[in-house]
Design a protein around this motif. Structure first.
Motif, PDB file in Angstrom:
ATOM      1  N   LEU A   1      20.704  22.763 103.872  1.00 51.06           N
ATOM      2  CA  LEU A   1      20.190  22.686 102.515  1.00 51.06           C
ATOM      3  C   LEU A   1      21.144  23.384 101.558  1.00 51.06           C
ATOM      4  N   LEU A   2      21.441  22.731 100.441  1.00 52.22           N
ATOM      5  CA  LEU A   2      22.262  23.326  99.407  1.00 52.22           C
ATOM      6  C   LEU A   2      21.418  23.524  98.152  1.00 52.22           C
ATOM      7  N   LEU A   3      21.319  24.768  97.677  1.00 52.42           N
ATOM      8  CA  LEU A   3      20.649  25.074  96.420  1.00 52.42           C
ATOM      9  C   LEU A   3      21.703  25.420  95.388  1.00 52.42           C
ATOM     10  N   LYS A   4      21.610  24.755  94.224  1.00 51.57           N
ATOM     11  CA  LYS A   4      22.575  24.975  93.155  1.00 51.57           C
ATOM     12  C   LYS A   4      21.873  25.558  91.934  1.00 51.57           C
ATOM     13  N   PHE A   5      22.556  26.476  91.258  1.00 53.66           N
ATOM     14  CA  PHE A   5      22.049  27.076  90.033  1.00 53.66           C
ATOM     15  C   PHE A   5      23.054  26.863  88.906  1.00 53.66           C
ATOM     16  N   THR A   6      22.593  27.048  87.676  1.00 52.21           N
ATOM     17  CA  THR A   6      23.408  26.720  86.510  1.00 52.21           C
ATOM     18  C   THR A   6      24.505  27.729  86.229  1.00 52.21           C
ATOM     19  N   GLY A   7      24.401  28.911  86.771  1.00 52.68           N
ATOM     20  CA  GLY A   7      25.311  29.999  86.421  1.00 52.68           C
ATOM     21  C   GLY A   7      24.683  30.964  85.439  1.00 52.68           C
ATOM     22  N   LYS A   8      23.546  30.593  84.858  1.00 50.42           N
ATOM     23  CA  LYS A   8      22.845  31.464  83.919  1.00 50.42           C
ATOM     24  C   LYS A   8      21.771  32.289  84.619  1.00 50.42           C
ATOM     25  N   GLN A   9      21.563  32.057  85.885  1.00 47.41           N
ATOM     26  CA  GLN A   9      20.600  32.842  86.647  1.00 47.41           C
ATOM     27  C   GLN A   9      21.142  34.243  86.872  1.00 47.41           C
ATOM     28  N   THR A  10      20.273  35.182  87.194  1.00 49.14           N
ATOM     29  CA  THR A  10      20.752  36.516  87.546  1.00 49.14           C
ATOM     30  C   THR A  10      21.155  36.516  89.017  1.00 49.14           C
ATOM     31  N   ALA A  11      21.919  37.524  89.393  1.00 48.73           N
ATOM     32  CA  ALA A  11      22.391  37.595  90.772  1.00 48.73           C
ATOM     33  C   ALA A  11      21.241  37.695  91.757  1.00 48.73           C
ATOM     34  N   ARG A  12      20.114  38.255  91.309  1.00 55.56           N
ATOM     35  CA  ARG A  12      19.004  38.488  92.236  1.00 55.56           C
ATOM     36  C   ARG A  12      17.953  37.381  92.231  1.00 55.56           C
ATOM     37  N   THR A  13      18.156  36.329  91.442  1.00 59.06           N
ATOM     38  CA  THR A  13      17.194  35.226  91.410  1.00 59.06           C
ATOM     39  C   THR A  13      16.976  34.638  92.800  1.00 59.06           C
ATOM     40  N   ILE A  14      18.035  34.505  93.552  1.00 57.39           N
ATOM     41  CA  ILE A  14      17.927  33.884  94.877  1.00 57.39           C
ATOM     42  C   ILE A  14      16.981  34.653  95.792  1.00 57.39           C
ATOM     43  N   LEU A  15      16.864  35.963  95.578  1.00 63.07           N
ATOM     44  CA  LEU A  15      16.001  36.768  96.437  1.00 63.07           C
ATOM     45  C   LEU A  15      14.535  36.409  96.248  1.00 63.07           C
ATOM     46  N   ASN A  16      14.170  35.909  95.086  1.00 58.89           N
ATOM     47  CA  ASN A  16      12.825  35.393  94.877  1.00 58.89           C
ATOM     48  C   ASN A  16      12.676  33.996  95.463  1.00 58.89           C
ATOM     49  N   VAL A  17      13.650  33.165  95.164  1.00 54.07           N
ATOM     50  CA  VAL A  17      13.543  31.745  95.498  1.00 54.07           C
ATOM     51  C   VAL A  17      13.430  31.516  97.002  1.00 54.07           C
ATOM     52  N   VAL A  18      14.128  32.300  97.797  1.00 52.86           N
ATOM     53  CA  VAL A  18      14.091  32.074  99.244  1.00 52.86           C
ATOM     54  C   VAL A  18      12.728  32.378  99.849  1.00 52.86           C
TER      55      VAL A  18
END
Length: 625
Positions: A191-208
């Motif tokens: 699975l590949l998750l892509k973000f816009t670049g405007k997310q914070t560095a820690r956004t992924i810690l919520n999303v997972v």
């Protein structure tokens, strides 16, 4: 007493942790996490405690026996869940009332460790690889992952899930996914998750930690609150028997695909978890006394102090025990809805706050057991104290013309009354504030320049709040406010809260100790003020608050995070969007003495239903074999 407890259960929503403990760990920005290599876990700051080959979390009992029924009253809930009733089994949408603990039926890409402040480890995902620009994340999914019907859980399901939650999900999900760009199934297990670049560095810690849903199920069934067909899950429990609005049972899945994973060992020990729904506290307490409910947390001080004298307690069958609370920032407060014109002047909100006599309430209703809240981040290092530090001022000064001047002095605290229940000095200040705000006394009430009364209705869903807030209402009336309490049923309460149809409403929340910008946006950002179902109950819409939330998201280390959070706390308190109420340091737990549990409670979570087990010897002694 806790009003309408709404503590977001962060098992898959966000990272729960403690600022105080976290500050002791090594500071290493998430941005320093290696790119281009497979990682078994992620953390916001500091090294992971558990190595790739770890066998189990330290806080579990891997030898715990499995089986038995755990009938309990969950003390917290999230998304659209309700403790009083349910009319949908879809807990991922804004509308409807779902049963508590539906999240137990769904696995996530990664799951958190409860003895670390902010670490997550692979569950469905065996590993994650961060791209060089840190805007894409590639997950290697475990090929053995299965839904409860035996069908494979694939990257296609995961990609479908994130797109669905962004477009139609509850704000607890959709807000965090604002900068989510795309999800691609590179193959069945990648699975590949892509973000816009405007997310914070820690956004992924919520999303997972979001639940992974079945594409096949929700392609054939509507993704809305009409769903009373149990959604297809993948985790250790699945929906068993249920009666809408009355009770639900979650049954342990004997052949659960993830039974032997390190992140699951020693957990999910009960064969069946049953939750019953009661419209009032007296009925639930009577059920507990009879042994129909086996575990509950007590939020009514009077009952904790005087109610546990029934036979099962005196003969040792029922145990009262206080467990230490999690080391997480929390907020318990009353929202003053600024979507309504009469509450937009902060002097009006301050006057309303002055009418609440906590000292009298603590003595007469709480048996001295609660402390007064002052902060939006109580019990943490994020609570502002004294005057701003130079580092805080560096964030506040550019916003000086957009924030109350009180934010630059000592941190705003709630007035201390003389405990009489009607402190004339404080009520006099309230009268002056109302006058300064343009409300003039005419007869029994204050009115504006158009002759309209200042009304303030407290929305409640339990009769006990009529007792607790009754004196507050009388004090508001004394200063000329047309105050009242409206008691509504649980369905109305849920609807009116999610659509912001109230004047004043009390709630309690917990935060992660390493908050992301996304977490805070849900509660305080302009973007969530008009989003139905968000936690921004007062309707806070301030560019200055938005800027401080951005500063939190941009923090590179714990020190910078703490500075930004304290600055945010100062401004929130000075704005008086929320009226802080009270907090308790411990879990006041009562349970039938038939359970085993780990000797050391983890600092950052207390999922009794996951970590405890039935002790057959104890159960036999009290006739509960």
């Amino acid at each position: 007493m806790v009003p309408r407890l709404m503590l977001p259960r962060r098992d898959f929503l966000a990272l729960g942790a403690a600022a105080t403990a976290a500050a002791l760990l090594p500071g290493r920005a998430f941005a320093e996490t290696p790119t281009g290599v497979k990682l078994h876990g992620l953390s916001a700051f500091g090294d992971l405690k558990y190595k790739p080959d770890f066998a189990h979390f330290d806080y579990v009992n891997v030898d715990a026996p499995q089986g038995g029924t755990f009938n309990f009253l969950p003390p917290n809930w999230t998304t659209n869940q309700s403790p009083l009733t349910f009319d949908t089994l879809n807990a991922f949408v804004p509308k409807g009332s779902a049963p508590q603990r539906m999240e137990m039926c769904f696995d996530q890409l990664m799951t958190r460790s409860l003895d670390e402040p902010d670490a997550v480890y692979g569950l469905i995902a065996e590993s994650v690889t961060i791209s060089q620009d840190r805007n894409s994340f590639t997950f290697a999914l475990r090929p053995q992952a299965r839904f409860h019907d035996g069908s494979p859980l694939t990257a296609e399901d995961a990609a479908f899930t994130f797109k669905l939650l962004k477009d139609k999900g509850h704000p607890d999900y959709s807000l965090t996914l604002a900068q989510f760009a795309d999800a691609v199934a590179l193959d069945a297990h990648t699975l590949l998750l892509k973000f816009t670049g405007k997310q914070t560095a820690r956004t992924i810690l919520n999303v997972v930690q979001y639940p992974i849903l079945s594409k096949a199920f929700f392609s054939a069934n509507p993704f809305d609150s009409s769903q009373l067909n149990p959604p297809l899950g993948s985790s250790a429990y699945k929906v068993g028997r249920w009666s809408a609005g009355a009770w639900i049972e979650y049954e342990r899945v004997a052949d659960y695909w993830g039974n032997d994973l390190a992140v699951n060992r020693g957990q999910n020990n009960f064969g069946r978890i049953r939750i019953e729904f009661y419209q009032n506290r007296n009925a639930s307490f009577e059920a507990f006394k009879k042994g129909e409910i086996l575990y509950k947390e007590e939020f009514v001080s009077r009952i904790w102090a005087t109610g546990y004298d029934f036979p099962a307690v005196t003969n040792g069958k029922v145990v009262k025990h206080e467990f230490p609370a999690e080391k997480v920032p929390s907020m318990q407060a009353t929202a003053v809805n600024q979507r309504r014109e009469q509450f937009r002047d902060p002097r009006v909100r301050q006057a309303i706050a002055l009418c609440f006599d906590f000292e009298w309430t603590r003595r007469n209703f709480f048996y001295g057991s609660y402390e007064r809240s002052q902060s939006c981040f109580e019990k943490s290092d994020y609570r502002a104290e004294g005057t701003p530090s130079p580092q805080e001022l560096a964030l506040l000064e550019p916003l000086r013309d957009q924030i109350p001047p009180e934010a630059f002095g000592d941190a705003v605290t709630q007035a201390v009354s003389n405990g009489s229940g009607r402190d004339r000095q404080l009520l006099g200040k309230a009268v002056k504030l109302l006058g300064d705000a343009g409300w003039k006394r005419t007869g029994d009430f204050v009115v504006n320049d158009k002759g309209g009364r200042l009304s303030a209705e407290i929305l409640a869903d339990d009769e006990i709040f009529e007792q607790i807030y009754g004196p507050w209402v009388e004090n508001m009336k004394a200063v000329g406010i047309d105050a009242s309490i409206r008691l509504v049923d649980s369905a109305q309460y849920q609807l009116r809260q999610s659509t912001f149809e109230f004047d004043l409403l009390s709630a309690a929340f917990s935060f992660g100790a390493t908050p992301t910008r996304d977490d805070l946006e849900l509660f305080f950002h302009s973007r969530s003020a008009s989003l139905n179902g968000s936690r921004n109950l007062p309707g806070t819409a301030s560019p200055a608050i938005d800027a401080l939330i951005d500063a939190v998201g941009a923090a590179k280390d714990r020190e910078g995070l703490t500075v930004a959070m304290r600055a945010l706390d100062r401004v929130l308190r000075a704005r008086r969007d929320w009226i802080p109420s009270w907090y308790l340091a411990n879990h006041r737990s009562a349970f039938w003495d038939m359970f085993g549990f780990p000797e050391q409670k983890p600092d950052f979570g207390f999922p009794v239903e996951s970590l405890w087990w039935v002790d057959k010897g104890k159960a036999a002694k009290i006739g509960k074999a």
